[in-house]
Write a protein that holds these residues in place. Structure first.
Motif, PDB file in Angstrom:
ATOM      1  N   SER A 189       0.854  -1.188   0.000  1.00 31.57           N
ATOM      2  CA  SER A 189       0.000   0.000   0.000  1.00 31.57           C
ATOM      3  C   SER A 189       0.891   1.239   0.000  1.00 31.57           C
ATOM      4  O   SER A 189       1.841   1.317   0.772  1.00 31.57           O
ATOM      5  N   CYS A 190       0.590   2.164  -0.885  1.00 27.58           N
ATOM      6  CA  CYS A 190       1.392   3.387  -1.037  1.00 27.58           C
ATOM      7  C   CYS A 190       0.469   4.576  -1.257  1.00 27.58           C
ATOM      8  O   CYS A 190      -0.612   4.438  -1.815  1.00 27.58           O
ATOM      9  N   ARG A 191       0.952   5.738  -0.870  1.00 30.99           N
ATOM     10  CA  ARG A 191       0.274   6.983  -1.205  1.00 30.99           C
ATOM     11  C   ARG A 191       0.739   7.404  -2.585  1.00 30.99           C
ATOM     12  O   ARG A 191       1.870   7.161  -2.990  1.00 30.99           O
ATOM     13  N   ALA A 192      -0.154   8.038  -3.299  1.00 31.32           N
ATOM     14  CA  ALA A 192       0.147   8.618  -4.596  1.00 31.32           C
ATOM     15  C   ALA A 192      -0.445  10.019  -4.607  1.00 31.32           C
ATOM     16  O   ALA A 192      -1.166  10.400  -3.676  1.00 31.32           O
ATOM     17  N   PHE A 193      -0.123  10.792  -5.628  1.00 27.24           N
ATOM     18  CA  PHE A 193      -0.687  12.136  -5.725  1.00 27.24           C
ATOM     19  C   PHE A 193      -0.873  12.519  -7.178  1.00 27.24           C
ATOM     20  O   PHE A 193      -0.184  12.023  -8.065  1.00 27.24           O
ATOM     21  N   ALA A 194      -1.830  13.396  -7.394  1.00 28.46           N
ATOM     22  CA  ALA A 194      -2.073  13.968  -8.717  1.00 28.46           C
ATOM     23  C   ALA A 194      -1.907  15.471  -8.617  1.00 28.46           C
ATOM     24  O   ALA A 194      -2.277  16.084  -7.605  1.00 28.46           O
ATOM     25  N   VAL A 195      -1.323  16.065  -9.651  1.00 27.65           N
ATOM     26  CA  VAL A 195      -1.120  17.507  -9.735  1.00 27.65           C
ATOM     27  C   VAL A 195      -1.459  17.956 -11.156  1.00 27.65           C
ATOM     28  O   VAL A 195      -1.615  17.133 -12.055  1.00 27.65           O
ATOM     29  N   ARG A 196      -1.546  19.251 -11.328  1.00 22.39           N
ATOM     30  CA  ARG A 196      -1.709  19.805 -12.671  1.00 22.39           C
ATOM     31  C   ARG A 196      -0.524  20.721 -12.924  1.00 22.39           C
ATOM     32  O   ARG A 196      -0.155  21.544 -12.096  1.00 22.39           O
ATOM     33  N   TYR A 197       0.065  20.542 -14.108  1.00 23.00           N
ATOM     34  CA  TYR A 197       1.206  21.357 -14.511  1.00 23.00           C
ATOM     35  C   TYR A 197       1.015  21.741 -15.970  1.00 23.00           C
ATOM     36  O   TYR A 197       0.802  20.871 -16.816  1.00 23.00           O
ATOM     37  N   GLN A 198       1.059  23.033 -16.242  1.00 22.15           N
ATOM     38  CA  GLN A 198       0.859  23.572 -17.587  1.00 22.15           C
ATOM     39  C   GLN A 198      -0.402  23.007 -18.233  1.00 22.15           C
ATOM     40  O   GLN A 198      -0.416  22.614 -19.400  1.00 22.15           O
ATOM     41  N   GLY A 199      -1.458  22.918 -17.436  1.00 18.77           N
ATOM     42  CA  GLY A 199      -2.766  22.520 -17.927  1.00 18.77           C
ATOM     43  C   GLY A 199      -3.018  21.029 -18.032  1.00 18.77           C
ATOM     44  O   GLY A 199      -4.117  20.616 -18.366  1.00 18.77           O
ATOM     45  N   VAL A 200      -2.011  20.207 -17.737  1.00 23.56           N
ATOM     46  CA  VAL A 200      -2.139  18.757 -17.880  1.00 23.56           C
ATOM     47  C   VAL A 200      -2.023  18.097 -16.503  1.00 23.56           C
ATOM     48  O   VAL A 200      -1.157  18.452 -15.702  1.00 23.56           O
ATOM     49  N   ALA A 201      -2.893  17.131 -16.242  1.00 25.20           N
ATOM     50  CA  ALA A 201      -2.858  16.389 -14.977  1.00 25.20           C
ATOM     51  C   ALA A 201      -1.807  15.279 -15.055  1.00 25.20           C
ATOM     52  O   ALA A 201      -1.679  14.603 -16.080  1.00 25.20           O
ATOM     53  N   HIS A 202      -1.065  15.122 -13.969  1.00 23.82           N
ATOM     54  CA  HIS A 202      -0.027  14.098 -13.844  1.00 23.82           C
ATOM     55  C   HIS A 202      -0.168  13.446 -12.477  1.00 23.82           C
ATOM     56  O   HIS A 202      -0.584  14.102 -11.514  1.00 23.82           O
ATOM     57  N   ALA A 203       0.239  12.176 -12.368  1.00 17.07           N
ATOM     58  CA  ALA A 203       0.197  11.486 -11.075  1.00 17.07           C
ATOM     59  C   ALA A 203       1.445  10.627 -10.906  1.00 17.07           C
ATOM     60  O   ALA A 203       1.989  10.095 -11.886  1.00 17.07           O
ATOM     61  N   TYR A 204       1.849  10.498  -9.638  1.00 18.26           N
ATOM     62  CA  TYR A 204       3.049   9.746  -9.288  1.00 18.26           C
ATOM     63  C   TYR A 204       2.852   9.081  -7.934  1.00 18.26           C
ATOM     64  O   TYR A 204       2.040   9.544  -7.121  1.00 18.26           O
ATOM     65  N   LEU A 205       3.656   8.052  -7.671  1.00 16.64           N
ATOM     66  CA  LEU A 205       3.732   7.553  -6.301  1.00 16.64           C
ATOM     67  C   LEU A 205       4.344   8.648  -5.458  1.00 16.64           C
ATOM     68  O   LEU A 205       5.263   9.340  -5.890  1.00 16.64           O
ATOM     69  N   ASN A 206       3.859   8.807  -4.245  1.00 10.54           N
ATOM     70  CA  ASN A 206       4.406   9.814  -3.336  1.00 10.54           C
ATOM     71  C   ASN A 206       5.595   9.180  -2.604  1.00 10.54           C
ATOM     72  O   ASN A 206       5.530   8.890  -1.417  1.00 10.54           O
ATOM     73  N   ARG A 207       6.657   8.977  -3.370  1.00 10.50           N
ATOM     74  CA  ARG A 207       7.835   8.285  -2.857  1.00 10.50           C
ATOM     75  C   ARG A 207       9.085   8.861  -3.523  1.00 10.50           C
ATOM     76  O   ARG A 207       9.312   8.673  -4.717  1.00 10.50           O
ATOM     77  N   CYS A 208       9.893   9.552  -2.730  1.00  6.49           N
ATOM     78  CA  CYS A 208      11.140  10.117  -3.230  1.00  6.49           C
ATOM     79  C   CYS A 208      12.067   8.976  -3.643  1.00  6.49           C
ATOM     80  O   CYS A 208      12.112   7.933  -2.993  1.00  6.49           O
ATOM     81  N   THR A 209      12.834   9.181  -4.709  1.00  5.60           N
ATOM     82  CA  THR A 209      13.751   8.137  -5.155  1.00  5.60           C
ATOM     83  C   THR A 209      15.060   8.134  -4.370  1.00  5.60           C
ATOM     84  O   THR A 209      15.807   7.175  -4.445  1.00  5.60           O
ATOM     85  N   HIS A 210      15.328   9.191  -3.622  1.00 13.41           N
ATOM     86  CA  HIS A 210      16.534   9.228  -2.785  1.00 13.41           C
ATOM     87  C   HIS A 210      16.380   8.280  -1.601  1.00 13.41           C
ATOM     88  O   HIS A 210      17.185   7.391  -1.393  1.00 13.41           O
ATOM     89  N   VAL A 211      15.340   8.482  -0.838  1.00 11.12           N
ATOM     90  CA  VAL A 211      14.952   7.600   0.264  1.00 11.12           C
ATOM     91  C   VAL A 211      13.452   7.409   0.108  1.00 11.12           C
ATOM     92  O   VAL A 211      12.727   8.393   0.005  1.00 11.12           O
ATOM     93  N   PRO A 212      12.968   6.172   0.062  1.00  8.76           N
ATOM     94  CA  PRO A 212      11.539   5.964  -0.229  1.00  8.76           C
ATOM     95  C   PRO A 212      10.626   6.428   0.911  1.00  8.76           C
ATOM     96  O   PRO A 212      10.164   5.645   1.725  1.00  8.76           O
ATOM     97  N   MET A 213      10.410   7.737   0.946  1.00 10.33           N
ATOM     98  CA  MET A 213       9.492   8.330   1.916  1.00 10.33           C
ATOM     99  C   MET A 213       8.626   9.348   1.209  1.00 10.33           C
ATOM    100  O   MET A 213       8.963   9.808   0.133  1.00 10.33           O
ATOM    101  N   GLU A 214       7.479   9.672   1.825  1.00 11.19           N
ATOM    102  CA  GLU A 214       6.566  10.635   1.200  1.00 11.19           C
ATOM    103  C   GLU A 214       7.244  11.989   1.071  1.00 11.19           C
ATOM    104  O   GLU A 214       8.021  12.391   1.933  1.00 11.19           O
ATOM    105  N   MET A 215       6.924  12.685  -0.004  1.00 12.54           N
ATOM    106  CA  MET A 215       7.627  13.922  -0.347  1.00 12.54           C
ATOM    107  C   MET A 215       7.032  15.185   0.249  1.00 12.54           C
ATOM    108  O   MET A 215       7.739  16.169   0.417  1.00 12.54           O
ATOM    109  N   ASP A 216       5.740  15.210   0.552  1.00 14.94           N
ATOM    110  CA  ASP A 216       5.102  16.457   0.970  1.00 14.94           C
ATOM    111  C   ASP A 216       5.419  16.811   2.426  1.00 14.94           C
ATOM    112  O   ASP A 216       5.432  15.966   3.290  1.00 14.94           O
ATOM    113  N   TYR A 217       5.659  18.116   2.651  1.00 14.31           N
ATOM    114  CA  TYR A 217       5.938  18.597   4.006  1.00 14.31           C
ATOM    115  C   TYR A 217       4.654  18.875   4.765  1.00 14.31           C
ATOM    116  O   TYR A 217       4.634  18.858   5.979  1.00 14.31           O
TER     117      TYR A 217
END
Length: 123
Positions: free
Chosen positions: A32-60
């Motif tokens: 089970s993982c958190r994911a997130f969706a954002v909009r950038y330049q009018g287009v929606a994108h989604a990613y796992l909420n997992r930094c590739t440096h250390v696998p932890m959630e990215m949002d503060y």
């Protein structure tokens, strides 16, 4: 479950350019993982909420993944920066790019697409 299945995520208007991310939960290779969706330049994108440096959630704070300019996705813990449209590492301590989740928009709703390695969380 096939790769063609889609699941409603949010109203299209919930995603503003460079704004707050919409979180959601997925099962990624059995975890089970958190994911997130954002909009950038009018287009929606989604990613796992997992930094590739250390696998932890990215949002503060919940949903706060963009930097102050709305141009980069940032890991609040280590400062790794990612391109919002591709998830590729743009700077800082990252190893590769974010895991992208396919999205589509129709009739004012953003949907995410399941894949063999990415499934909805069972309720």
């Amino acid at each position: 479950m096939t790769a063609e299945q889609t699941f409603p995520l949010c109203a299209s208007t919930d995603l503003e350019n460079g704004g707050i991310a919409v979180p959601f939960d997925v099962v990624y290779y059995g975890q089970s993982c958190r994911a997130f969706a954002v909009r950038y330049q009018g287009v929606a994108h989604a990613y796992l909420n997992r930094c590739t440096h250390v696998p932890m959630e990215m949002d503060y704070q919940p949903g706060r993944i963009f930097d102050d300019t709305g141009q980069w996705l940032l890991c609040a813990t280590h400062g790794a920066a990612y391109q919002p449209d591709t998830g590729r590492c743009a700077g800082g301590p990252c190893r590769g790019g974010l895991v992208k989740i396919a999205l589509s928009e129709r009739d004012g709703v953003v949907h995410w697409h399941a894949a063999q390695h990415l499934q909805p969380v069972a309720f």
